[in-house]
Design an enzyme around this catalytic site. Sequence first.
Site, PDB file in Angstrom:
ATOM      1  N   GLU A 285      14.353   4.720 -31.516  1.00 49.38           N
ATOM      2  CA  GLU A 285      15.384   4.004 -30.763  1.00 49.38           C
ATOM      3  C   GLU A 285      15.369   4.526 -29.334  1.00 49.38           C
ATOM      4  OE1 GLU A 285      19.359   3.529 -32.286  1.00 49.38           O
ATOM      5  OE2 GLU A 285      18.657   3.387 -34.376  1.00 49.38           O
TER       6      GLU A 285
ATOM      7  N   GLU B  90      20.114   8.301 -38.208  1.00 52.92           N
ATOM      8  CA  GLU B  90      21.128   9.071 -37.485  1.00 52.92           C
ATOM      9  C   GLU B  90      22.072   9.793 -38.455  1.00 52.92           C
ATOM     10  OE1 GLU B  90      23.080   6.815 -34.410  1.00 52.92           O
ATOM     11  OE2 GLU B  90      21.218   6.493 -33.308  1.00 52.92           O
TER      12      GLU B  90
END
Length: 527
Positions: free
Chosen positions: A331, A204
């Site tokens: 995810e 991320e």
Amino acid sequence: MFVLKASIKAGIFCSAVLVFVAIAVPVFAGNQVSISIDAKKPGSVINKNVYGQFAEHLGRGVYEGMWVGPDSTIPNTKGWRNDVVAALKKIHVPLVRWPGGCFADEYHWRDGIGVRENRPVKMNTNWGNVEERNAVGTHEFFDLIDLLGADAYVNGNLGSGTPQEMAEWLEYMTGDGKSTLAELRRKNGRDKPFKVAFFGIGNEAWGCGGNMKLEHYTSLFNQYASFLKAPKAYMPKIIASGGHDDDTSWTEYLTRNIHEQWNMRFDGVSFHYYTLPTGTWEKKGKALGFGEDQWISTLKNTLRMDSLIRNNVAKMEVNDPKSKIAFNVDEWGTWYDVEPGTNPGFLYQQNSLRDALVAALNFNIFHAHAARVRMTNIAQMVNVLQAMILTDKDKILLTPTYHAFEMYVPFQNATSLPLTISNNHEYSFGKTSIPAVSASAARALDGKVYLSLVNTNPNESVEIDIDVAGEKIEAAKGRVLTAKTMDAHNTFIRPQSVQPDNFNSSVKAGRLTLNVPAKAIVVVALE
């Protein structure tokens, strides 16, 4: 008066998608849902890693939930709980991502090697600001991998680390010569190199991994990757940290600007998407005690996964027409408001029948995109977000999501088959509508054709006619997962309240008809 007719084409080719096409037909045209499977046209293989797991140093996800230490009174092997490992082996966990997540970009691997009692204590600033004693490090993680018989997906620290640190970690894990780092690994108890199947460069990067612009991350990726070297037999596939939600710019830019290097196996771009009942992060919605409005909103929001994948894959088709690069949803899952009375940073939530349906709907979508989606990692394995397992000291329970994973085991490395749904019903509540039936079909490694079905309607069962071209089918045998209430769940007092039951149907009058209960998942072998 009209009803809606819908069709789904399951994943066969690189551009395969899960599409619901709605056209109006008179209600008198028939109310029978029909599914046609073409067993003569095999499609893409559903990579087993689509059923991958995720274990981050977060709350009680690793510590207590799985790792109790070798001196614990809870039965364990090398510190890992025997009951948890046994349960995870039953769902054939193919892959585990570790150590994060956001934690990965604050993790320094040297803190997690050597004598356990001498390792430095840090603060886990991302998740609860609790002590991180580094009891679980590289060697302990690979002990878990060995116990599960799974592959390892290691996420490297780009955010607060250096190219040297990342390169030295890979050398420590994979070196097969007499270098100082390889010898240090041997001194710490591991003679042969660890097998790292995948290695992620950061996590991320657009957020907790450094709040970077994608151009900056791409430059850093090329820099860091150029120093990641390992013996050919141990060189992992490299994963780039990609985008999330509706943003396709990361996928487009990364696949166009990552430089292929002689030493690197650039395999995939990651993607993150979480299902929130309300669609807003400030107040996501409750895990239990919700109404039908949040039942349907949750399922509708999770069905967005199909268009998110399709939009990103469209960018990849331009930049990578030979489909060398995978689109990895590493995810995904439901994210609710935490359970009252728990640490907000631990992300502990209950898990209900609704979560199981969310999982199954995503599985069917992933199957439809099997040509590009070659790995996904649900968040997370134990005690965090949409977990497989919840623990309380020495107690353990298996969640409805666990049972969905276990029912879908035959789809691991199965070959997808084209499937069409005719006259699909529409389930509506208020102003929100979604298709009532989701389905996927594949020929498994045992040679049988398996069919998965999800009835999203919590109030009505649905009858489905099944036809398989190229096969003479006489019966369907498998299991069904459902319950009386939308938020039915397992507790430590009643750990088996929600679990699969047998499901059988046979040909009658030349037709195979399956009656799928309301709010249910069915997985059957067609025999």
